[in-house]
Scaffold this active site. Structure first.
Site, PDB file in Angstrom:
ATOM      1  N   ASP A 187     -12.006 -71.381 -13.542  1.00 61.30           N
ATOM      2  CA  ASP A 187     -10.761 -71.694 -14.246  1.00 61.30           C
ATOM      3  C   ASP A 187     -11.044 -71.667 -15.753  1.00 61.30           C
ATOM      4  OD1 ASP A 187      -8.172 -72.502 -14.685  1.00 61.30           O
ATOM      5  OD2 ASP A 187      -8.423 -74.534 -13.918  1.00 61.30           O
ATOM      6  N   ASP A 215      -0.797 -72.208 -14.040  1.00 59.77           N
ATOM      7  CA  ASP A 215      -0.118 -73.499 -13.940  1.00 59.77           C
ATOM      8  C   ASP A 215       1.398 -73.344 -13.921  1.00 59.77           C
ATOM      9  OD1 ASP A 215      -2.676 -74.310 -13.983  1.00 59.77           O
ATOM     10  OD2 ASP A 215      -2.637 -75.109 -16.016  1.00 59.77           O
TER      11      ASP A 215
END
Lengths: 540, 964
Positions: free
Chosen positions: B565, B641
């Site tokens: 990430d 996200d």
């Protein structure tokens, strides 16, 4: 398509097959004894849902024919089927068909992995032993816990009764005190009328006296001024004599006190004392300044007046306090309710729940405006009134305390302490649990909190809400709600799962979802009676 | 996970220590600030007019291109490669053009400075070794052009016009691509920084040192004058020195100043898609699939960024960048790759004006009708012009050509194609155990449980919070005993802490990115002060890869995989939440040159690390957030996200379609939405949609409520379970699609036009999509949708996979979509393999029997494929697989190995065949190994569905089933 699988849950009253009693019965694989009758090799097989009838050889042939999965009890062919394992010696089990021959041993007898019989060892006897032991332990715990519970219940019930009786008693007392209060109020009000009249009369006389003194004082000052200004002492005040007092200049802007101006004051070339007192002194008594240094007392007189005025205001305020004590009390009460729960330590009630009246100002022997003491009659009336007020106030306080006591008792009586009142034992107690980082606290019927272990302020994780277990046992869970609100999230709340234990104990704390806490709490109050018949038949 | 910039960063830190007394007050202050912020703060990210080079390139609009070439300079480098000289007539700067003919209808155009004062950046590690094809050049002196003919693809010709320079590419004599026909080619040559002039001389232009520069200066001056005439509203520039335009040597955005030691070096080029009205690609944007005109608005931006709560319908940059564009019309599909790793802006201008490319084309008459075209203007901050043209001609051809160039998608292990359960965070071993048990208790399959950043010791990757995870090996083994896997997050920012072995070692070896002054660059990320690995250096990548063996990564097992990430990279306190562009990487390149590569380099190194731990036997799995050209070779990506809103559920379809068209086969969006709490209806619909998307993972922000399916009412839990089970049933189909993607680049999830390229009405369609060739899926992305209107293309009809109802096509039909159902239809003429015995996880289903669903076309035919292997090793590379061609025609269903040399032994057998759209047969016979035997069957006359009972043949064999 998806049906609910029946899982046997681990409950206290487990029923274990006794291995010695087991008899192998010939029936299709994965079929329980009770359903054996539905699988008759001599007949065609009808799906349990009646949707189809198939040749018996299609039963357990690893192909799903029935929509309800009933033709494949022993294979993984039906997505909604279920497989029964006998688990001789231990609990029988129904598992989803998808767990048959998947390489994982689900049944302790290993029958679910029948394709590779060697893959799974039979662990049923081990499990049986462990289960019996566990069962025994739990039963012991449970029975001890239950015994304790009964004591708590006894205490709780007694407490409830005591509270109920106390409420009754207090209510009777309250009725009496109410009567007394009414009487005292009437008496107080009667005497206060007289007191007020007397004080007013006292005031009036004092004021008259005061005025008289002031008038005489003025005349005295005028005469003194006349004789001071009458420099030649001829009994007559002339313009030149007047001009020696420049403060009397009516027009101060030019800075010159002229004869014309002096003439306007005197209204004649000269005046005698009588004329002066009649026509002139009234106009100049404010501006006239004596050239003779005055004595000290006279200078301070105005200041004294102001002090007197001030004290008068205070007295009136005091009177208001005396006259309206009830309102004050009510305000106080409302604040209390807003600020906190009833049993908060920091409250103005002390530990007995006694109400403490804030200090009250009383009218003792008083003085009038002029500082003149009351005459005897008035003073007597004031004394009587003070006594009446005091008695009334006493009665009020007593009533308030009684009311509070009743209220708190009623609140306690409203709380749900369980079917047998056992949970009363938890009231006013707190239980703590230390974790790596925090100290968690549960104060049943009050709040749940968290505080950093190494000191720091306490965060309320929820305040007593209600019992929140499932309908069949609402006492399985407690809910504490409306704790401190989380950032970007809801108010904190805490669910307390209650289980049977030999002592009250906060067992674990978890935060499964942010700001939603879960406590596990053991207490004898949750223990149920052990059925002696549920004991294992085989004690090993 | 997210970042907003300075304040949220602080609040994150504070949030994590929220119960510490000292922080509480501070936190409240910051939180109050935070509450005001609903979504992305657009002010944190640049617009084109805040990026100096984008402005310069966008404002470059000469009436005639200053770039010319001449036929005399034509030289043959080899049989497939010619070179030409190009001159910028405004400043006499010399450039070299290279034209390459590559195999499979692909051309490459490269233009670089002839003698740059320093090397210009060329993207490494990205283009595969592709074969060349012969090309001959035929100069035409009359009209000053050169025609290039391809040896293998004789329909294709490239024509270079000399003055001004332009390139046109034809297929079957029809123009397809046109380069610099809009005169936008603009290469800022590298130059010396001008010496600052003494103040008093500012009014007088300095005498140029040599005539060349004088000319250049005049040229530029003229250029500017022209612009000023065209745009009188533009402020008059005091500085007229072409080397000193605003933002050339320094640029400030918000509080960050970018010192530009190399000065301007941007490149721009127009490429027209002639006779196209639709272009696709250039992800990642939260926008429609079909690219929109950017005239009068912001260009599409490609610059890998960590965008907090990104907004929909936006061309703003997101986490990944792939400068690949596909043009499609009813006749032809073509692709264009702009190979560049720097910040890139792309203007798209669709026009129907026949004064476009065709109007200026030699010897081509378009006829009288207007021909559409899409003019694309590529603008990159640095690098060289390096463009690959793929001539198609159908969608699958373009995907094959593109993935030949950039690598085909990795072959995922079977478990990675199933359902994944994630959240920030599964807190401890007990939590993992409970969630794992919850799936079994509720009979919901899943294959992999994910651990986010909180599993580490203070965000030190490769470590464990030993209080919460005292025995991670045992934890992984417990899940692995049931065939399940785990994933831990490993990010590229390394906590500055000399007691942390990763930091200490990397620091000792000098593996971190350094500031201009040579000190270690430090940025803020999850652990606070962090250093960033310089992944542009091979030795750093090797060292990183060496961290994954269980002996080094303590507490890991071979059943633990990786999630990379924050690899844009995310730098909380950096410009645009990323790294400063003037930071110098090890090989001397500035971050600006390599920015979009950073993420893929991390994923590539992580993959290498996973390969190393099994000596190359086991297939790796690495999920990345940042992506780039070629990411498909390494693993999966997800759309970052997103938010629990219906709009984000809907947006997942166009976003994943665009990503798929750019080669990344394995992509998905967080199920349920990362931020906020989905209501159970939305969550149910999201599961139904995502079950048909390539990467299927539920994930959620730490502030959201728990979302495990059984936490909802039984009604919703059952719907979610059914959606996940549907995915598991279809695993054989998905796995076959992933294999096909691995072989030829075809995206498993693809737009309707990919399958129906001639159907114009599908070109804009991005609320429905295909899974492979057979399934059309239209998710529900609005509340309370009882009926969905579905467009069904093609002429072979469609069958509802749940009800078997038949819908003739092409047609728009209303399909009932109550809460437990979305529109999923199987196309007439296709065969879909399923496994109907859904188990706890895919590993337990390896040898389970298959059911074939044969949707018969009105012509009585159907085709399909089935791929089978062990699901996790590289054995398939050594022919350890079965790939069956399935064909139904003349009432016979035949299964035949596509490659008879390949074989993987499996007990898996054929359990059932479901024929849709057939008449009642009298007899069914199966032939295997020359033996014929009859089969039982049942027939449903209302739906015309024939179910053949238990053929029983081993799936790997060749067989046939005849219906009479």
């Amino acid at each position: 398509m998806i049906c609910k699988y029946l899982f046997l849950t681990f409950i206290l009253h487990i029923d274990l097959y006794d291995a010695s009693q087991m008899v192998q019965v010939d029936r299709p694989r994965g079929v329980s004894l009770t359903k054996k009758v539905l699988y008759d090799p001599a007949k065609e097989f009808t799906c349990f849902d009646g949707s189809q009838t198939i040749q018996f050889q299609f039963v357990n042939d690893d192909y799903c024919d029935c929509n309800d999965g009933s033709d494949e009890p022993g294979t993984s062919a039906c997505p909604n089927g279920s497989f029964h394992c006998t688990n001789a010696g231990y609990r029988p089990q129904n598992i989803p068909s998808s767990r048959v021959n998947d390489g994982i041993c689900d049944c302790c007898d290993g029958t679910d992995e029948w394709k590779t019989p060697t893959a799974c060892a039979n662990t049923c006897m081990e499990l049986r032993r462990a289960a019996l032991e566990e069962n025994k332990k739990k039963m012991e715990e449970s029975s001890k816990g239950f015994a304790l519970r009964q004591e708590y219940a006894k205490t709780g019930q007694a407490k409830k009764l005591e509270r109920q009786e106390k409420v009754k008693e207090l209510q009777q007392e309250l009725a009496q005190i109410q009567l007394l209060e009414d009487t005292l109020k009437t008496e107080k009000e009667a005497i206060e009328i007289q007191e007020t009249a007397a004080i007013d009369e006292h005031k009036r006389i004092a004021e008259e006296k005061q005025q008289k003194i002031a008038h005489e004082e003025n005349l005295r000052k005028g005469a003194e001024a006349f004789s001071e200004m009458d420099v030649d002492k001829d009994g007559s005040l002339t313009i030149p004599e007047l001009l020696s007092h420049p403060e009397l200049d009516p027009d101060t802007s030019d800075g010159i006190f002229t004869e014309e101006e002096a003439l306007t004051i005197l209204q004649a070339g000269s005046v005698d004392m009588a004329v002066f007192m009649d026509t002139v002194w009234g106009a100049i008594n404010e501006t006239f300044r004596t050239n003779i240094p005055p004595p000290m007392e006279e200078q301070e007189a105005p200041a004294e007046d102001q002090i007197q005025d001030g004290s008068e205001q205070e007295r009136e305020a005091d009177r208001e306090l005396l006259e309206e004590p009830e309102e004050e009390d009510q305000d106080q009460d409302e604040e209390d309710e807003d600020s906190d729960e009833e049993y908060d330590d920091e409250h103005e009630y002390d530990e007995d729940g006694e109400y403490h009246e804030p200090p009250v100002l009383r009218k003792e022997t008083d003085t009038s405006n002029s500082g003149e003491p009351y005459d005897e009659i008035t003073q007597n009336l004031v004394n009587q009134a003070n006594e009446a007020r005091s008695k009334f106030q006493e009665a009020q306080t007593k009533k308030k305390n009684l009311e509070n006591e009743v209220e708190s008792l009623n609140k306690a009586l409203e709380l749900d302490f369980g079917p047998d009142e056992g949970y009363q034992a938890l009231q006013f107690q707190c239980f703590e649990l230390l974790t790596m980082e925090y100290k968690y606290k549960l104060c049943p019927y009050d709040k749940a909190t968290q505080s950093p272990k190494n000191g720091g302020s306490e965060t309320v994780l929820g305040r007593w809400g209600s019992w929140s277990g499932p309908p069949e046992n609402i006492y399985a869970k407690m809910m504490y709600e409306n704790g401190i609100t989380c950032w970007n999230g809801p108010a904190r709340s805490t669910e307390v799962v209650i289980r049977c234990g030999m002592e009250h104990k906060l067992l674990s704390v978890d935060e499964p979802s942010r700001c939603a806490y879960k406590y596990e709490f053991a207490t004898p109050c949750a223990c149920t009676q052990v059925d002696p018949n549920a004991l294992p038949r085989d004690e090993l | 996970m997210f970042v907003l910039d300075y304040f949220p960063t602080m609040s994150i830190y504070i949030k994590q220590s929220k119960r510490c007394l000292g922080f509480q007050l501070l936190a409240i202050v910051f939180l109050m600030i935070m509450d005001e912020t609903e979504a992305v703060d657009a002010g944190n990210f640049k617009r084109c007019d805040q990026s100096a080079f984008c402005q310069r390139q966008r404002n470059f609009k000469p009436e005639i291109s200053p770039y010319v070439t001449n036929i005399d300079s034509l030289r043959k480098i080899d049989n497939s490669h010619f070179a030409l000289d190009i001159t910028n007539t405004q400043n006499n700067k010399a450039f070299v053009l290279d034209l390459f003919a590559l195999e499979d209808s692909t051309l490459r155009l490269k233009i670089n400075e002839a003698q740059p004062i320093a090397e210009r950046y060329e993207v490494p590690n990205t283009i595969e070794d592709v074969k060349a094809q012969n090309m001959i050049a035929v100069p035409n002196l009359k009209n000053g052009s050169i025609v290039f003919h391809l040896g293998d693809n004789t329909n294709i010709q490239a024509v270079i016009s000399c003055s001004p320079f332009r390139l046109d590419i034809y297929d079957e004599k029809e123009p397809v691509f046109s380069v610099n026909s809009r005169n936008l080619m603009h290469i800022e040559h590298l130059r010396q920084k001008p010496v600052p002039k003494p103040h008093e001389e500012k009014t007088k232009p300095e005498e140029p040192e040599n005539p060349d520069e004088e000319q250049a200066e005049q040229g530029e001056n003229e250029e500017e004058d022209k612009q000023e005439e065209q745009e009188p509203q533009e402020e008059e520039k005091e500085e007229s020195d072409p080397d000193d335009q605003p933002g050339m040597w320094e640029e400030t955005f918000k509080t960050h100043t970018d010192s530009k030691p190399r000065g301007p070096e941007s490149i721009g080029l127009d490429t027209s898609f002639v006779n196209f009205a639709h272009v696709y690609g250039i992800p990642e944007h939260a926008d429609k699939m079909a690219l929109k005109s950017t005239v009068g608005s912001e260009p599409y931006r490609l610059y890998n960024l960590d965008v907090f709560e990104y907004e929909l319908d936006s061309r703003a940059a997101l986490y990944g960048s792939i400068p690949f564009m596909i043009g499609h019309n009813s006749k032809r599909t073509v692709g264009l790759l702009w190979l560049n790793a720097a910040e890139t802006w792309v203007d798209v201008d669709s026009t129907e004006d026949n004064k476009g490319v065709l109007g200026t084309l030699f010897g081509y008459f378009a006829g009288e009708e207007a021909v559409p075209e899409v003019n694309v203007h590529w603008m990159s901050e640095s690098g060289v012009i390096d463009v690959y043209f793929m001539l198609g001609r159908n969608p699958a051809d373009v995907m094959r050509q593109y993935t030949k160039l950039t690598g085909t998608p990795y072959m995922p292990p079977m478990w990675a194609t199933t359902y994944h359960q994630s959240r920030w965070n599964y807190k401890d071993e007990q939590d993992v155990k409970t969630v794992d048990a919850g799936f079994d208790e509720h009979d919901i399959p899943y294959d992999c449980l994910w651990l986010d950043i909180e599993h580490t010791d203070g965000k030190r990757y490769f470590t464990w919070d030993t209080l919460k995870f005292p025995d991670p090996v045992q934890m992984q083994n417990a899940l692995a005993a049931k065939g399940r896997k785990m994933v831990t997050i490993i990010d590229p920012h390394i906590k500055v802490d000399t007691n942390y072995h990763i930091y200490r070692e990397a620091q000792n070896k000098g593996y971190f990115i350094k500031n201009k002054d040579g000190s270690e660059f430090k940025g803020w990320c999850w652990p606070g002060d962090s250093a960033y690995l310089d992944l542009t250096l091979p030795e750093v990548r090797d060292w990183w890869a060496s961290q994954f063996v269980p002996e080094v990564y303590k507490g890991s097992t071979l059943n633990l995989f990786t999630w990379n990430d924050m690899n844009e990279p995310s730098v909380f306190n950096g410009p645009e939440i990323t790294m400063h562009k003037d930071i110098i990487h090890g090989a001397g390149w500035e971050h600006r040159h390599v920015h979009n590569l950073y993420g893929i380099l991390l994923q590539m190194s992580t993959v290498k690390g996973q390969l190393a731990r099994s000596q190359g036997n086991e297939r790796p799995f690495v999920l990345s957030r940042a992506f780039y050209i070629g990411t498909q070779k390494y693993g999966a990506i997800w759309t970052g996200d997103n938010t629990a809103e219906w709009g984000h559920l809907a947006a997942s379809v166009p976003m994943l379609l665009s990503i798929g068209l750019c080669g990344i086969a394995h992509s998905g969006a967080d199920v349920g939405g990362f931020f906020k709490n989905p209501d159970p209806e939305m969550l149910s619909r999201w599961y139904q949609a995502a079950a048909y998307q390539p990467f299927f993972r539920a994930h959620a922000h730490i502030d959201t409520s728990r979302r495990e399916p059984w936490l909802y009412d039984d009604k919703y839990r059952d719907i979610i379970r059914a959606a996940i089970r549907e995915r598991y049933e279809l695993l054989p189909y998905w796995y076959t699609l992933f294999f096909q993607a691995h072989k030829s680049g075809e995206p498993p999830m693809r737009p309707l036009w990919y399958e129906f390229p001639a159907d114009v009405s599908t070109f804009d369609k991005d609320d429905s999509h295909m899974v492979g060739t057979a399934l059309l899926v239209q998710p529900v992305s609005k509340p309370n949708t009882q009926v969905t209107s579905v467009y069904l293309p093609g002429a072979t009809g469609w069958f509802d996979v749940k009800t078997y109802q038949y819908y003739p096509s092409p047609n728009t039909v209303s399909i009932s979509t109550p809460l437990d159902k979305i529109a999923v239809l199987q196309r007439g003429g296709t065969i879909v393999p399923r496994k109907m015995r859904v188990r706890r996880c895919s590993a337990l289903m390896t040898h389970d029997p298959y059911t074939l669903f044969v949707a018969v076309s009105p012509q009585g035919t159907a085709v399909g494929q089935l791929y089978m292997d062990d699901g996790h090793t590289f054995g398939f590379q050594n022919l350890k697989y079965n790939y069956k061609n399935l064909l139904f025609q003349n009432n016979v269903l035949i299964s035949k190995s596509a490659n008879p040399d390949a074989s993987w032994d499996s007990d898996a057998w054929l359990e059932r065949v479901v024929f849709m759209g057939v008449s009642r047969p009298t007899k069914i016979e199966m032939t295997v190994d020359g033996q014929v035997h009859p089969l039982e069957f049942s027939y449903e006359s209302t739906t015309r569905v024939l179910t053949v009972r238990k053929p029983g043949v081993k799936m790997q064999k060749d067989w046939s089933i005849a219906i009479q």
